[in-house]
Design an enzyme around this catalytic site. Structure first.
Site, PDB file in Angstrom:
ATOM      1  N   HIS A 264       0.837  -1.209   0.000  1.00 46.22           N
ATOM      2  CA  HIS A 264       0.000   0.000   0.000  1.00 46.22           C
ATOM      3  C   HIS A 264       0.875   1.265   0.000  1.00 46.22           C
ATOM      4  O   HIS A 264       0.719   2.140  -0.850  1.00 46.22           O
ATOM      5  CB  HIS A 264      -0.920  -0.038   1.227  1.00 46.22           C
ATOM      6  CG  HIS A 264      -1.832   1.143   1.351  1.00 46.22           C
ATOM      7  ND1 HIS A 264      -3.165   1.088   1.003  1.00 46.22           N
ATOM      8  CD2 HIS A 264      -1.609   2.410   1.778  1.00 46.22           C
ATOM      9  CE1 HIS A 264      -3.723   2.272   1.214  1.00 46.22           C
ATOM     10  NE2 HIS A 264      -2.796   3.091   1.687  1.00 46.22           N
ATOM     11  N   GLU A 265       1.814   1.325   0.947  1.00 47.68           N
ATOM     12  CA  GLU A 265       2.642   2.532   1.065  1.00 47.68           C
ATOM     13  C   GLU A 265       3.577   2.670  -0.135  1.00 47.68           C
ATOM     14  O   GLU A 265       3.812   3.783  -0.623  1.00 47.68           O
ATOM     15  CB  GLU A 265       3.434   2.520   2.379  1.00 47.68           C
ATOM     16  CG  GLU A 265       2.581   2.404   3.657  1.00 47.68           C
ATOM     17  CD  GLU A 265       1.490   3.473   3.773  1.00 47.68           C
ATOM     18  OE1 GLU A 265       1.631   4.555   3.189  1.00 47.68           O
ATOM     19  OE2 GLU A 265       0.467   3.194   4.450  1.00 47.68           O
ATOM     20  N   HIS A 268       1.712   4.423  -2.818  1.00 52.77           N
ATOM     21  CA  HIS A 268       1.777   5.880  -2.659  1.00 52.77           C
ATOM     22  C   HIS A 268       3.133   6.408  -3.131  1.00 52.77           C
ATOM     23  O   HIS A 268       3.225   7.416  -3.827  1.00 52.77           O
ATOM     24  CB  HIS A 268       1.608   6.261  -1.175  1.00 52.77           C
ATOM     25  CG  HIS A 268       0.192   6.216  -0.667  1.00 52.77           C
ATOM     26  ND1 HIS A 268      -0.819   6.965  -1.224  1.00 52.77           N
ATOM     27  CD2 HIS A 268      -0.376   5.530   0.364  1.00 52.77           C
ATOM     28  CE1 HIS A 268      -1.954   6.747  -0.552  1.00 52.77           C
ATOM     29  NE2 HIS A 268      -1.710   5.869   0.416  1.00 52.77           N
ATOM     30  N   GLU A 294      -4.916   7.385  -3.180  1.00 50.45           N
ATOM     31  CA  GLU A 294      -5.417   6.094  -2.706  1.00 50.45           C
ATOM     32  C   GLU A 294      -5.631   5.125  -3.860  1.00 50.45           C
ATOM     33  O   GLU A 294      -5.534   3.905  -3.691  1.00 50.45           O
ATOM     34  CB  GLU A 294      -6.713   6.277  -1.908  1.00 50.45           C
ATOM     35  CG  GLU A 294      -6.506   6.814  -0.500  1.00 50.45           C
ATOM     36  CD  GLU A 294      -5.755   5.851   0.417  1.00 50.45           C
ATOM     37  OE1 GLU A 294      -4.692   6.273   0.923  1.00 50.45           O
ATOM     38  OE2 GLU A 294      -6.203   4.709   0.618  1.00 50.45           O
TER      39      GLU A 294
END
Lengths: 351, 351
Positions: A264-265, A268, A294
């Site tokens: 997820h990170e 980003h 997101e």
């Protein structure tokens, strides 16, 4: 005109550098700061927030924007210069409504609240954190009031994340999503529960650290222009486009938590690391909105990370005996970012 | 007068907070920053250095000091207020000679030089670093010239570390020390070399990390008000009196290197952590001079760390089989500061 634009870029750069410095302090707070460091850190962050705000709403900024207005009107509406001037004007007009004292206070409050949240979480006592949360809500309401009148009290907050978006536009979307997703979840849970193929048990931190470093690197996270660290709650922060930090957290009884957090990170971070260098140190040098951001993080976490193709490559890293691997892969990589290396038995094809 | 003094403390505090923010950025540079982060970091540090310098030499500072001069003359010369006003006046007069542009440039240069030093060191190519070192010497010479005339070009530099000390006072001392120490070394080396009782071999990082955390805590380093990290070269830095960071470096073939580094830096940190809280965020809230600071670090490194009593307690941590201990002590402690715990087989008496 050229000189005026250069002066504006210089002022933008100074604001960006102050915000970056604050971001480093916040990153340190979440990854390295000792328990009692919070009060001093709150003071430092509050000062940096005030200095950045003062410059954002300065008369100098107003004059530069005014002087560049004829230039902006001559720019193509999709050009970088047009967008930069439009966004700076927007920031200027919005931030002017907020007193510097508010900016200091809110920055200080959230820094102290974070320290308190860490302690309350450790002690599992929500009551310790509740007064801070209440105060944050109070200040957030006061924030909305700087933008009164509004249709909905959340609109001024939402506008910071999704420029131009209104609560009334979002509600039908969420209502629809909720209905359809509930049906989907019901359909899934009605079917037999699939066998959890991942062995439960003990996943040593050293092994997880190496795996997460490996996975982030394999999907394109550039370790020369970023680093992975550990924090209580995973996050991504950008100091500038050549220094993007991501964090994860490791649970030795649940290796998937760290893996999906890292994906997820890193999602980003891929967005941030691939922004055009010319936009660095300007308000354009970040994601277009929280929604866009997101979309990138969840693309990697869910569409890639939960796909069969991904697990065909990485499944074997989670199975089999780990004890030998720790010695092979865990050393050194745990404490330094460094370049990822593939020392797993998986079929990902090497570092 | 009371209000004027409070205003001065406020201004001092703001300068201290800016310097602290810069210290956090430098700490991050040495402990966590990725390879390409250097240019952005140099810009951020340069800005913070300029903002701190502008406030230190501001007309406002001059006016406050002027207004408080009658009060200072009424204070006892050993009182905190007298010393604070004396030191601020000294800083004001000295820093006024230095242009803000110089402060920015020097800060940026040393930040870039550090990145370059890391790479040159890794590649073992002094030539890569040499141009930066030359430029640092040039700027250092220029610094001395802001204080011309001087007896010796090093005097203005020395004055920053040991206020009032002159090169001509130090030379006889060092001449004497060199003569006596040479004799001492000759006398020692003429005797048979003692058996090196420490086993050579492999000292895993996890074991060393746990040991160094343990040792720092045992001599009094407060882990709630500080943390241990790793860096290429060990150092101590103080963000404020409740957040003092020390670093060490680990070599798996030489466990003594980290141990003596940690003792040395923890010695510096003990000095800082035990300064009176009332002096925090003022120029008095640090060591009295570099000499005093080194007296503390070397006391712990050499007088304690090389004593028989110390080794009576810690020797056994270095001997015997490590493999089981790593699993017992290495987990978790490597990546978080946390509280030290004694899980060694040594006789130190537990955490």
């Amino acid at each position: 005109m050229k000189n005026t634009f250069a002066a504006l870029r210089e002022l933008c750069g100074e604001i960006a550098d102050l915000r970056s410095a604050a971001a480093v302090l916040e990153f340190d707070q979440q990854t390295a700061m000792p328990a009692n460091g919070g009060e001093g850190r709150a003071r430092q962050l509050s000062l940096l927030a005030r200095l950045a705000h003062e410059r954002t709403v300065s008369d100098r900024m107003g004059e530069l924007l005014e002087a560049l207005e004829p230039y902006r009107l001559n720019c193509a509406p999709e050009s970088d210069d047009f967008c930069l001037l439009r966004n700076l004007r927007r920031d200027f007009d919005r931030q002017r409504r907020i007193p510097s004292a508010y900016v200091s206070e809110f920055s200080s409050l959230t820094a102290l609240a974070f320290q308190n949240w860490m302690e309350a979480r450790e002690a599992d006592e929500f009551g310790k954190f509740a007064p801070y949360l209440e105060r944050i809500f109070d200040l957030r309401r006061a924030y909305s009031d700087f933008f009164a009148p509004y249709d909905h009290i959340y609109d001024p907050q939402l506008d910071d994340h999704e420029p131009g978006m209104k609560t009334r536009d979002l509600l039908p979307l969420f209502t629809h999503l909720r209905r359809e997703q509930t049906r989907l979840v019901e359909a899934i849970t009605a079917r037999p529960h699939p066998v959890d193929a991942l062995p439960s048990g003990h996943f040593p931190e050293a092994m997880q650290w190496a795996l997460n470093t490996e996975v982030a690197g394999r999907i394109g996270f550039d370790f020369r222009r970023g680093a992975l660290a550990r924090s209580e709650h995973p996050f991504t922060t950008t100091f500038h486009l050549d220094d993007v930090r991501i964090t994860t957290r490791l649970f030795e009884d649940n290796a998937l938590s760290a893996l999906f957090s890292t994906l997820h990170e890193a999602g980003h971070a891929l967005y941030e690391q691939n922004i055009a260098p010319a936009l660095d140190r300007t308000p354009l040098g970040t994601g277009a909105s929280l929604g866009w951001h997101e979309s990138q993080s969840r693309l990697w976490e869910n569409l890639v990370g939960r796909s069969r193709a991904f697990w065909r490559g990485f499944f074997s890293a989670f199975t089999g005996p780990f004890s030998r691997r720790i010695r092979r892969v865990g050393r050194g990589t745990m404490l330094r970012g460094g370049q990822p290396c593939c020392a797993f038995g998986c079929s990902c094809g090497g570092g």
